[in-house]
Design a protein around this motif. Structure first.
Motif, mmCIF file in Angstrom:
data_model
loop_
_atom_site.group_PDB
_atom_site.id
_atom_site.type_symbol
_atom_site.label_atom_id
_atom_site.label_comp_id
_atom_site.label_asym_id
_atom_site.label_seq_id
_atom_site.Cartn_x
_atom_site.Cartn_y
_atom_site.Cartn_z
ATOM 1 N N LEU A 283 5.419 22.208 -8.159
ATOM 2 C CA LEU A 283 4.821 22.223 -6.810
ATOM 3 C C LEU A 283 4.121 23.534 -6.485
ATOM 4 C CD1 LEU A 283 7.589 20.361 -4.796
ATOM 5 C CD2 LEU A 283 5.359 19.499 -5.416
ATOM 6 N N ASN A 284 4.152 24.477 -7.427
ATOM 7 C CA ASN A 284 3.475 25.760 -7.196
ATOM 8 C C ASN A 284 2.003 25.744 -7.580
ATOM 9 O OD1 ASN A 284 5.362 27.562 -6.052
ATOM 10 N ND2 ASN A 284 6.493 27.448 -7.982
ATOM 11 N N LEU A 288 -1.503 22.389 -4.362
ATOM 12 C CA LEU A 288 -0.341 21.897 -3.619
ATOM 13 C C LEU A 288 0.163 22.950 -2.632
ATOM 14 C CD1 LEU A 288 1.606 20.000 -6.437
ATOM 15 C CD2 LEU A 288 0.115 19.067 -4.687
ATOM 16 N N ARG A 289 0.073 24.213 -3.047
ATOM 17 C CA ARG A 289 0.476 25.300 -2.133
ATOM 18 C C ARG A 289 -0.464 25.341 -0.921
ATOM 19 N NH1 ARG A 289 1.462 29.445 -6.213
ATOM 20 N NH2 ARG A 289 -0.256 30.589 -5.305
ATOM 21 N N GLN A 292 0.409 22.518 1.338
ATOM 22 C CA GLN A 292 1.639 22.810 2.069
ATOM 23 C C GLN A 292 1.327 23.633 3.336
ATOM 24 O OE1 GLN A 292 4.280 24.263 -0.836
ATOM 25 N NE2 GLN A 292 6.092 24.080 0.437
ATOM 26 N N PRO A 296 0.317 20.203 6.131
ATOM 27 C CA PRO A 296 1.747 19.966 5.851
ATOM 28 C C PRO A 296 2.135 18.494 5.963
ATOM 29 C CG PRO A 296 1.453 21.199 7.909
ATOM 30 C CD PRO A 296 0.120 21.135 7.250
ATOM 31 N N PHE A 299 1.162 16.826 2.805
ATOM 32 C CA PHE A 299 2.062 17.273 1.740
ATOM 33 C C PHE A 299 3.368 16.464 1.793
ATOM 34 C CE2 PHE A 299 5.363 20.229 0.121
ATOM 35 C CZ PHE A 299 4.863 20.381 -1.161
ATOM 36 N N HIS A 300 3.907 16.319 3.000
ATOM 37 C CA HIS A 300 5.152 15.559 3.175
ATOM 38 C C HIS A 300 4.940 14.099 2.775
ATOM 39 C CE1 HIS A 300 8.151 13.368 5.718
ATOM 40 N NE2 HIS A 300 8.920 14.192 5.021
ATOM 41 N N TYR A 328 1.561 13.394 -5.992
ATOM 42 C CA TYR A 328 1.437 14.724 -5.368
ATOM 43 C C TYR A 328 -0.022 15.026 -5.029
ATOM 44 C CZ TYR A 328 6.182 16.098 -6.880
ATOM 45 O OH TYR A 328 7.533 16.189 -7.057
ATOM 46 N N ASN A 344 -1.414 15.240 10.124
ATOM 47 C CA ASN A 344 -1.536 16.687 10.310
ATOM 48 C C ASN A 344 -1.788 17.066 11.773
ATOM 49 O OD1 ASN A 344 -1.309 17.163 7.502
ATOM 50 N ND2 ASN A 344 -3.426 16.524 7.249
#
Ligand SMILES: [Fe+2]
Ligand SMILES: [Fe+2]
Length: 547
Positions: A283-284, A288-289, A292, A296, A299-300, A328, A344
């Protein structure tokens, strides 16, 4: 065509109608595509394999079955090669469709046989003891490599044919031992290397194959453990040790070699193993960061789609790690305009669609697919992730805005009938402006993700969820997708779809556990909990009534 496009874009930019930027698109190299599908290339690969087998036997070492009559041996090798190719074509039609896969399978087998021939040649040259030569044959090479890259069935096919052709490369006295070792070690490596998710598991498989070789050596008397307790025990112990070390070393080196070469093979043949999917699920990743922080809600949503699709894929034997990673990234295109997607937005007042016409709103929503491909190409994501980004909405309708446009048109028509408006001002509502560009899901994994995406979005607006309501919602949404033809190009069978639906319902039940109202024994609903808010992914966006 490209030249005229450039002129057109330049003109639109000058008139202020275009930003002048072009989205990146994913397309395969034309030459590679032609080579991939060419029948002549496939025939050349098949002929090359059969001739390669013949040549190997023609040049086989002394003491082999056809050492005296090498021409007969070459003919026999050619016939076995042709049989192998025919079996391959009949049994693995989907693998045969791509010439690169054919090259991988047949090339892997030829490399394996070359290694067998090299070991025999080394023994003839006096570089290796005759009694241990079979322990130095890398029996796991082709089955393990093809098992990790293409699955167990292709690996088993390779194990059988390298055994058959290899029999003609070893001395006659060794044929029985070779057959036994080749089959048992080949099958062991296929079983142990199936769906490996860590490189260390490949090494473990190599160690086990080495141990199996030692056990067979002991059973067949090639490694004489009894002699260790007799006269000259030190000498026999040394022989036992060196034989075992050769067997174990060969298997471990084969596994290490395969592990090291995997990225090269994956890149060359456009394949992704479970090991790589697991590495990609970090997830890094920069995108994806960014998601996030800037989107968000998306992402969720992506995390839940990943959980739903991974569990469903596991249940039907599809590629679960791939489903997780592709989920993802499936909505990564929303990063370009995160505020336009309801997940969002914190308050309805923030909704930017209030100031847009339904057609414009649909355009923004639909654009997240092409924006996603653009970002995926820019960040060099795996081609299969790009396929899922393109396919996750198929060519479905952005129903909410289509309905809004129709309602608006109806209201305008009423005004026209009361002569309050000019008929020329009537907006045109064309269904194709509200549809995603497609294509429809073309793989099982893509189909599962498309379904999980819709179900996750809908589950958030489920009022007072109960197990029955969840099940009904899942059934309803899957039926709608099927009726809309969105799964027409997807190889999911009805039985698999039924299992997928069971899995979705079970995963959702556990996810919505805190919100579920379970009926009491007396039939009333227990435990009143806060109901779902009106959020709905990128499908339906609630709008406040305008004055
Ligand atoms: Fe989406
Ligand atoms: Fe989504």
């Amino acid at each position: 065509m490209g030249f005229f496009d450039a002129i057109k874009r330049w003109r639109l930019t000058r008139e202020g109608l275009s930003s002048g930027r072009k989205r990146r698109v994913h397309s395969e190299n034309l030459v590679i595509q032609i080579l991939e599908d060419s029948l002549w290339v496939k025939l050349a690969l098949y002929a090359g394999f059969a001739l390669g087998c013949a040549l190997l036997i023609l040049k086989s070492s002394t003491g082999t079955l056809f050492a005296e009559d090498s021409f007969k041996g070459a003919l026999c090798g050619f016939i076995i090669g042709v049989t192998a190719v025919a079996m391959f074509q009949i049994s693995f039609q989907s693998t045969c469709r791509r010439n690169s896969r054919v090259m991988l399978v047949l090339g892997g087998m030829i490399c394996h046989l070359l290694l067998v021939r090299a070991v025999m040649g080394l023994t003839d040259a006096g570089g290796l003891s005759n009694s241990f030569r079979l322990f130095a044959v890398p029996f796991a090479f082709a089955p393990m490599l093809l098992g990790v890259l293409l699955g167990r069935a292709v690996a088993a096919f390779s194990a059988v044919f390298v055994m058959v052709i290899g029999c003609l490369l070893v001395p006659q006295a060794e044929i029985f031992t070779y057959t036994l070792l080749s089959l048992v070690c080949g099958i062991t490596s296929i079983v142990l290397a199936f769906q490996v998710r860590k490189r260390i598991e490949l090494l473990q498989a190599g160690i086990y194959v080495g141990l199996v070789t030692i056990i067979i050596g002991l059973v067949l008397g090639r490694l004489d453990i009894g002699a260790v307790f007799g006269p000259d025990s030190m000498g026999h112990l040394q022989l036992l040790g060196s034989g075992s070390a050769i067997a174990l070393g060969t298997a471990v080196i084969s596994a290490l070699l395969i592990s090291g070469l995997l990225p090269l093979f994956e890149g060359t043949f456009q394949l992704t193993t479970d090991i790589s999917w697991l590495e990609l699920s970090d997830l890094n990743h920069k995108l994806l960061r960014q998601m996030q922080l800037e989107a968000p809600g998306t992402f969720h949503h992506s995390l839940i789609v990943a959980a739903l699709s991974e569990a469903a894929a596991e249940k039907i034997g599809a590629n679960a790690p791939m489903c997780r990673v592709c989920s993802y990234f499936h909505d990564v295109g929303k990063l370009k305009k995160p505020g336009y997607f309801i997940e969002n937005q914190h308050e309805i007042a923030e909704n930017p669609h209030i100031s847009l016409t339904p057609t414009m709103s649909a355009l923004v929503i639909v654009a997240h697919v092409k924006d996603g491909v653009d970002l995926a190409v820019k960040y060099k994501l795996n081609p299969r992730i790009i396929d899922v980004i393109q396919e996750h909405h198929g060519d479905s309708l952005v129903y909410y805005f289509y309905r809004r446009a129709q309602d608006q048109k109806k209201a305008e028509m009423e005004k026209i009938s009361r002569r309050l408006e000019n008929p020329e001002d009537l907006p045109v509502v064309d269904e194709k402006n509200f549809r995603y560009p497609g294509p429809r899901p073309s793989s099982r994994e893509s189909g599962i993700i498309a379904l999980a995406d819709t179900i996750e979005s809908a589950s958030r607006s489920l009022q007072k969820p109960t197990p029955a309501k969840i099940r009904a919602m899942v059934d309803d949404l899957v039926r709608t997708k099927i009726n809309d033809g969105q799964l027409n190009d997807c190889p999911l069978t009805l039985r698999e779809l039924s299992l997928v639906k069971d899995s979705f319902a079970a995963t959702l039940r556990s996810m919505l556990h805190s919100r579920i109202d379970y009926p009491k024994d007396d039939g009333t609903i227990a435990g009143k909990r806060p109901s779902a808010e009106t959020s709905h992914g990128d499908r339906v966006i609630p709008m406040p009534k305008r004055a």
